[in-house]
Design an enzyme around this catalytic site. Structure first.
Site, mmCIF file in Angstrom:
data_model
loop_
_atom_site.group_PDB
_atom_site.id
_atom_site.type_symbol
_atom_site.label_atom_id
_atom_site.label_comp_id
_atom_site.label_asym_id
_atom_site.label_seq_id
_atom_site.Cartn_x
_atom_site.Cartn_y
_atom_site.Cartn_z
ATOM 1 N N ASP A 111 58.989 -8.138 -0.427
ATOM 2 C CA ASP A 111 58.903 -7.294 0.766
ATOM 3 C C ASP A 111 58.543 -5.835 0.515
ATOM 4 O OD1 ASP A 111 61.310 -6.244 -0.258
ATOM 5 O OD2 ASP A 111 62.538 -7.510 1.026
ATOM 6 N N HIS A 126 58.345 -12.865 -8.094
ATOM 7 C CA HIS A 126 57.782 -13.866 -7.184
ATOM 8 C C HIS A 126 56.556 -13.340 -6.434
ATOM 9 C CE1 HIS A 126 61.845 -16.249 -7.048
ATOM 10 N NE2 HIS A 126 61.160 -16.446 -8.143
ATOM 11 N N CYS A 134 42.773 -15.591 -4.996
ATOM 12 C CA CYS A 134 41.992 -16.828 -5.060
ATOM 13 C C CYS A 134 42.387 -17.624 -6.305
ATOM 14 C CB CYS A 134 40.495 -16.495 -5.098
ATOM 15 S SG CYS A 134 39.498 -17.997 -5.248
ATOM 16 N N CYS A 156 37.816 -16.735 0.170
ATOM 17 C CA CYS A 156 37.472 -15.816 -0.918
ATOM 18 C C CYS A 156 36.058 -15.271 -0.693
ATOM 19 C CB CYS A 156 37.562 -16.557 -2.250
ATOM 20 S SG CYS A 156 37.051 -15.539 -3.639
ATOM 21 N N CYS A 159 33.845 -16.810 -3.789
ATOM 22 C CA CYS A 159 33.540 -18.233 -4.012
ATOM 23 C C CYS A 159 33.871 -19.113 -2.799
ATOM 24 C CB CYS A 159 34.281 -18.744 -5.252
ATOM 25 S SG CYS A 159 36.064 -18.820 -5.035
ATOM 26 N N SER A 196 71.535 -15.792 -4.510
ATOM 27 C CA SER A 196 72.428 -16.938 -4.677
ATOM 28 C C SER A 196 72.317 -17.512 -6.087
ATOM 29 C CB SER A 196 72.083 -18.017 -3.651
ATOM 30 O OG SER A 196 70.743 -18.414 -3.840
ATOM 31 N N ASN A 220 77.618 -9.215 -3.422
ATOM 32 C CA ASN A 220 77.214 -10.297 -2.519
ATOM 33 C C ASN A 220 78.255 -10.433 -1.417
ATOM 34 O OD1 ASN A 220 76.307 -12.918 -1.454
ATOM 35 N ND2 ASN A 220 75.204 -13.137 -3.398
ATOM 36 N N ALA A 249 75.493 -5.392 1.127
ATOM 37 C CA ALA A 249 74.895 -4.637 0.024
ATOM 38 C C ALA A 249 74.721 -3.159 0.355
ATOM 39 C CB ALA A 249 73.541 -5.257 -0.338
#
Ligand code: NAD
Length: 265
Positions: A111, A126, A134, A156, A159, A196, A220, A249
């Site tokens: 984010d 991640h 692509c 793309c 390509c 988690s 947590n 948090a």
């Protein structure tokens, strides 16, 4: 023994003292740190995983086989991420870094809120939601408004292959492995916020820090396997958390960062 910290008890000062004695503290964050910024986590009741089955929508195989579904999930997530602003947990970690008390943040989130909150050394294991990528020719570009609002799948420019959001789907390897190794190597305190600890390999990082005699601080709403231990078949694993900060948090990390900065020499 896990020490359960609340902002009034003696463990709070003890935790701050132990943190300030450390030389290479780092943070590991998950979806929970951004819940108070208006981005729901996926796993809690009512979260996206109860609406979108991750096996159906969020695996690399699903992306290849049913592009429309993967893009539907991405567009749903983008609607909540784009207007979100960092909260006191993001800015607290950024202030710790600015004061030299935190070396960096490993985040599972996509984010951009750590960067918006002022953190400089952020490793997005991640990926991120601001780019499209692509799979065929590795072309990458920023997302634009029509990528989110249109129903078409962008192609793309090189390509003509369908573009993929630059996020790591289940079944894909995590990003920035050598940068993570560099940060985790010698880390003597890991602040774990709002995860988690169920998605590997990231969920294995706390055990590496613990094996190297580092402290584990968990922030947590509820205990995770890091704090409660878990049953692996016949083998129970022990808790590895030293200090557990229970609560939202923004309050726990915000207060911890403020107190640490006040107490630093
Ligand atoms: P997760 O596995 O990281 O679990 C969320 C954790 O946060 C839970 O343990 C929950 O108890 C805790 N939590 C919830 N609200 C909190 C609060 N206010 N304060 C402190 N803790 C809180 O996340 P998930 O939802 O299962 O997501 C899995 C993966 O999906 C993540 O690893 C991430 O890659 C991605 N994801 C990213 C975002 C984002 O970018 N903000 C949001 C959802 C999911």
């Amino acid at each position: 023994m896990v020490k359960k910290v609340d902002l009034e008890n003696e463990y709070f000062d003890e935790a701050v003292g132990d943190f300030l004695d450390c030389k290479k503290a780092c943070a590991l964050t998950g979806a929970g740190i951004s819940v108070e910024s208006g981005i729901p986590d996926f796993r809690s009741p009512g979260g996206l995983w109860s609406i979108f089955d991750p096996q159906e929508y969020a695996t690399i195989q699903a992306f290849i086989n049913t592009l429309e579904k993967a893009w539907k999930l991405y567009r749903e997530v983008a609607k909540t991420i784009e207007p979100a602003e960092p909260n006191a947990a993001h800015t607290g970690l950024a202030k710790l870094e600015e004061k030299g008390l935190l070396k960096g943040v490993i985040t599972q989130n996509i984010d951009n809120l750590h960067q918006k909150g002022g953190s400089k050394n952020v490793i997005e294991v991640h990926g991120d939601h601001q780019h499209l990528h692509c799979l065929k020719c590795s072309f990458i570009r920023d997302i634009n408004e029509s990528d989110v609002t249109s129903e078409d799948i962008p192609k793309c420019e090189n390509c003509d292959y369908p573009l993929k959001p630059n996020v790591v789907l289940f079944g894909e390897p995590i990003k920035y492995v050598s940068e993570i190794e560099e940060l985790i190597n010698g880390c003597d305190c890991l602040l774990i916020v709002g995860t988690s600890a169920q998605v590997y390999p990231v969920a294995g990082f706390p055990a590496i820090v613990k094996q190297n005699n580092g402290y584990i601080f968990e922030f947590n709403l509820e205990k995770t396997v890091l704090t409660s231990g878990m049953q692996f078949g016949f083998f129970p694993t022990e808790s590895i958390t030293d200090y557990f900060f229970s609560g939202k948090a923004s309050s726990t990390v915000g207060s911890f960062a403020k107190k640490s900065i006040e107490e630093m020499k």
